[in-house]
Design a protein around this motif. Structure first.
Motif, PDB file in Angstrom:
ATOM      1  N   VAL A  50       0.839  -1.203   0.000  1.00 56.70           N
ATOM      2  CA  VAL A  50       0.000   0.000   0.000  1.00 56.70           C
ATOM      3  C   VAL A  50       0.874   1.252   0.000  1.00 56.70           C
ATOM      4  O   VAL A  50       0.609   2.215  -0.738  1.00 56.70           O
ATOM      5  CB  VAL A  50      -0.947  -0.001   1.215  1.00 56.70           C
ATOM      6  CG1 VAL A  50      -1.594   1.371   1.409  1.00 56.70           C
ATOM      7  CG2 VAL A  50      -2.027  -1.066   1.051  1.00 56.70           C
ATOM      8  N   PHE A  51       1.916   1.249   0.821  1.00 56.15           N
ATOM      9  CA  PHE A  51       2.810   2.411   0.902  1.00 56.15           C
ATOM     10  C   PHE A  51       3.505   2.665  -0.431  1.00 56.15           C
ATOM     11  O   PHE A  51       3.602   3.814  -0.886  1.00 56.15           O
ATOM     12  CB  PHE A  51       3.848   2.181   2.000  1.00 56.15           C
ATOM     13  CG  PHE A  51       4.856   3.291   2.121  1.00 56.15           C
ATOM     14  CD1 PHE A  51       4.485   4.533   2.622  1.00 56.15           C
ATOM     15  CD2 PHE A  51       6.170   3.098   1.725  1.00 56.15           C
ATOM     16  CE1 PHE A  51       5.413   5.569   2.718  1.00 56.15           C
ATOM     17  CE2 PHE A  51       7.103   4.123   1.825  1.00 56.15           C
ATOM     18  CZ  PHE A  51       6.717   5.369   2.321  1.00 56.15           C
ATOM     19  N   SER A  96      -8.199   3.643  -4.427  1.00 56.53           N
ATOM     20  CA  SER A  96      -8.172   2.182  -4.585  1.00 56.53           C
ATOM     21  C   SER A  96      -7.465   1.495  -3.422  1.00 56.53           C
ATOM     22  O   SER A  96      -7.699   0.305  -3.156  1.00 56.53           O
ATOM     23  CB  SER A  96      -7.479   1.808  -5.901  1.00 56.53           C
ATOM     24  OG  SER A  96      -6.071   1.982  -5.819  1.00 56.53           O
ATOM     25  N   LEU A  97      -6.598   2.234  -2.720  1.00 55.07           N
ATOM     26  CA  LEU A  97      -5.856   1.640  -1.605  1.00 55.07           C
ATOM     27  C   LEU A  97      -6.724   1.458  -0.364  1.00 55.07           C
ATOM     28  O   LEU A  97      -6.324   0.769   0.572  1.00 55.07           O
ATOM     29  CB  LEU A  97      -4.650   2.521  -1.274  1.00 55.07           C
ATOM     30  CG  LEU A  97      -3.617   2.664  -2.400  1.00 55.07           C
ATOM     31  CD1 LEU A  97      -2.488   3.594  -1.985  1.00 55.07           C
ATOM     32  CD2 LEU A  97      -3.073   1.299  -2.808  1.00 55.07           C
ATOM     33  N   ILE A  98      -7.907   2.059  -0.368  1.00 56.74           N
ATOM     34  CA  ILE A  98      -8.835   1.851   0.757  1.00 56.74           C
ATOM     35  C   ILE A  98      -9.241   0.383   0.826  1.00 56.74           C
ATOM     36  O   ILE A  98      -9.401  -0.180   1.917  1.00 56.74           O
ATOM     37  CB  ILE A  98     -10.075   2.752   0.614  1.00 56.74           C
ATOM     38  CG1 ILE A  98      -9.657   4.224   0.708  1.00 56.74           C
ATOM     39  CG2 ILE A  98     -11.120   2.424   1.682  1.00 56.74           C
ATOM     40  CD1 ILE A  98     -10.783   5.193   0.438  1.00 56.74           C
ATOM     41  N   VAL A 131     -13.440  -3.705  -5.559  1.00 59.50           N
ATOM     42  CA  VAL A 131     -13.426  -2.241  -5.637  1.00 59.50           C
ATOM     43  C   VAL A 131     -12.015  -1.745  -5.907  1.00 59.50           C
ATOM     44  O   VAL A 131     -11.803  -0.823  -6.706  1.00 59.50           O
ATOM     45  CB  VAL A 131     -13.985  -1.620  -4.337  1.00 59.50           C
ATOM     46  CG1 VAL A 131     -13.740  -0.114  -4.302  1.00 59.50           C
ATOM     47  CG2 VAL A 131     -15.479  -1.908  -4.214  1.00 59.50           C
ATOM     48  N   HIS A 132     -11.037  -2.363  -5.239  1.00 56.79           N
ATOM     49  CA  HIS A 132      -9.639  -1.989  -5.447  1.00 56.79           C
ATOM     50  C   HIS A 132      -9.244  -2.133  -6.909  1.00 56.79           C
ATOM     51  O   HIS A 132      -8.691  -1.191  -7.509  1.00 56.79           O
ATOM     52  CB  HIS A 132      -8.738  -2.865  -4.569  1.00 56.79           C
ATOM     53  CG  HIS A 132      -7.282  -2.784  -4.916  1.00 56.79           C
ATOM     54  ND1 HIS A 132      -6.507  -1.681  -4.627  1.00 56.79           N
ATOM     55  CD2 HIS A 132      -6.460  -3.679  -5.557  1.00 56.79           C
ATOM     56  CE1 HIS A 132      -5.269  -1.886  -5.045  1.00 56.79           C
ATOM     57  NE2 HIS A 132      -5.223  -3.083  -5.621  1.00 56.79           N
ATOM     58  N   ILE A 138     -10.109   1.859 -13.782  1.00 58.81           N
ATOM     59  CA  ILE A 138     -10.609   3.179 -14.178  1.00 58.81           C
ATOM     60  C   ILE A 138      -9.449   4.171 -14.232  1.00 58.81           C
ATOM     61  O   ILE A 138      -9.370   5.012 -15.136  1.00 58.81           O
ATOM     62  CB  ILE A 138     -11.703   3.667 -13.211  1.00 58.81           C
ATOM     63  CG1 ILE A 138     -12.927   2.742 -13.282  1.00 58.81           C
ATOM     64  CG2 ILE A 138     -12.127   5.102 -13.541  1.00 58.81           C
ATOM     65  CD1 ILE A 138     -13.988   3.047 -12.243  1.00 58.81           C
ATOM     66  N   ALA A 139      -8.537   4.064 -13.264  1.00 57.27           N
ATOM     67  CA  ALA A 139      -7.352   4.930 -13.265  1.00 57.27           C
ATOM     68  C   ALA A 139      -6.522   4.691 -14.517  1.00 57.27           C
ATOM     69  O   ALA A 139      -5.990   5.641 -15.117  1.00 57.27           O
ATOM     70  CB  ALA A 139      -6.512   4.680 -12.012  1.00 57.27           C
TER      71      ALA A 139
END
Length: 217
Positions: A50-51, A96-98, A131-132, A138-139
């Motif tokens: 994630v980081f 997306s990282l959520i 969702v991620h 989409i990005a």
């Protein structure tokens, strides 16, 4: 401007490297069927991933900000389109990282209370993963549209050799097709990513070594 070009080149390489390593750490976990059981025990890898993907998102925004003053000299409308697309891409990547963060919390809770096999918790976990990946696709769609504008400016202005701009146009057309198919639920693999990957490696090296041919403007 040569210094700016070098910084942009470094940011391109940083973005690509951070994403490849970050996604490489997270994807094997995110694609597991027993996802709740294995996410929390591998939370160090997940958080590191994630980081690194957050670094990617920040680098993307930095590229947009540094290139905007240069590109608008040659095509203001397309330069603004590229700038907006990369900022949107950065925001979508951060959102997306959520999903992985929610998944870590779900996994920890399910293991703690002994419900890792609970269908409701599993459904939430897989939804977070979906969702991620959807936000990521989409990005990539936004990136490909904006980067086609970017490569057109490069081609038209001769800021870099035209052969390099053509590789970019081909690469981002492939990425656009791939992202559209993925959003529609069709996965054809990574073959369409290859020309774009070549461009995003060769371009930053060119920027670092040669810079931009501003005399062409």
């Amino acid at each position: 401007m040569k210094k700016t070009a070098r910084v942009v080149g470094v940011l391109f390489l940083l973005s690509t490297t951070a994403f490849l390593i970050g996604s490489g750490m997270m994807d094997p976990i995110l694609h597991r069927t027993d996802i709740l059981t294995h996410t929390d025990p591998n939370r160090t890898s997940m958080l590191a991933g994630v980081f690194l993907e957050l670094i990617n998102a920040v680098a993307v925004a930095g590229i947009a900000m540094l290139l905007q003053p240069i590109l608008k000299r040659y095509n203001e409308a397309f330069a603004m389109g590229y700038f907006a697309s990369r900022i949107m891409e950065s925001v979508l990547l951060i959102l997306s990282l959520i999903g992985p963060l929610v998944l870590i919390m779900l996994s920890k809770q399910s293991i703690h209370i002994g419900t890792s096999g609970d269908s409701y918790m599993q459904t939430l976990g897989h939804l977070a993963v979906q969702v991620h990946f959807m936000l990521f696709e989409i990005a990539m769609f936004v990136l490909s549209v904006g980067s086609l504008l970017f490569c057109y400016i490069l081609y038209d202005s001769k800021l870099v050799p035209r052969w390099l701009s053509i590789i970019g146009l081909i690469g981002y057309t492939g990425l656009l097709a791939s992202s559209c198919l993925s959003i529609a639920g069709l996965d054809i693999g990574s073959v369409l990513y290859i020309p774009g990957a070549i461009f995003e490696i060769v371009l930053p090296i060119w920027l670092i070594v040669k810079g931009l041919n501003l005399r062409s403007g």
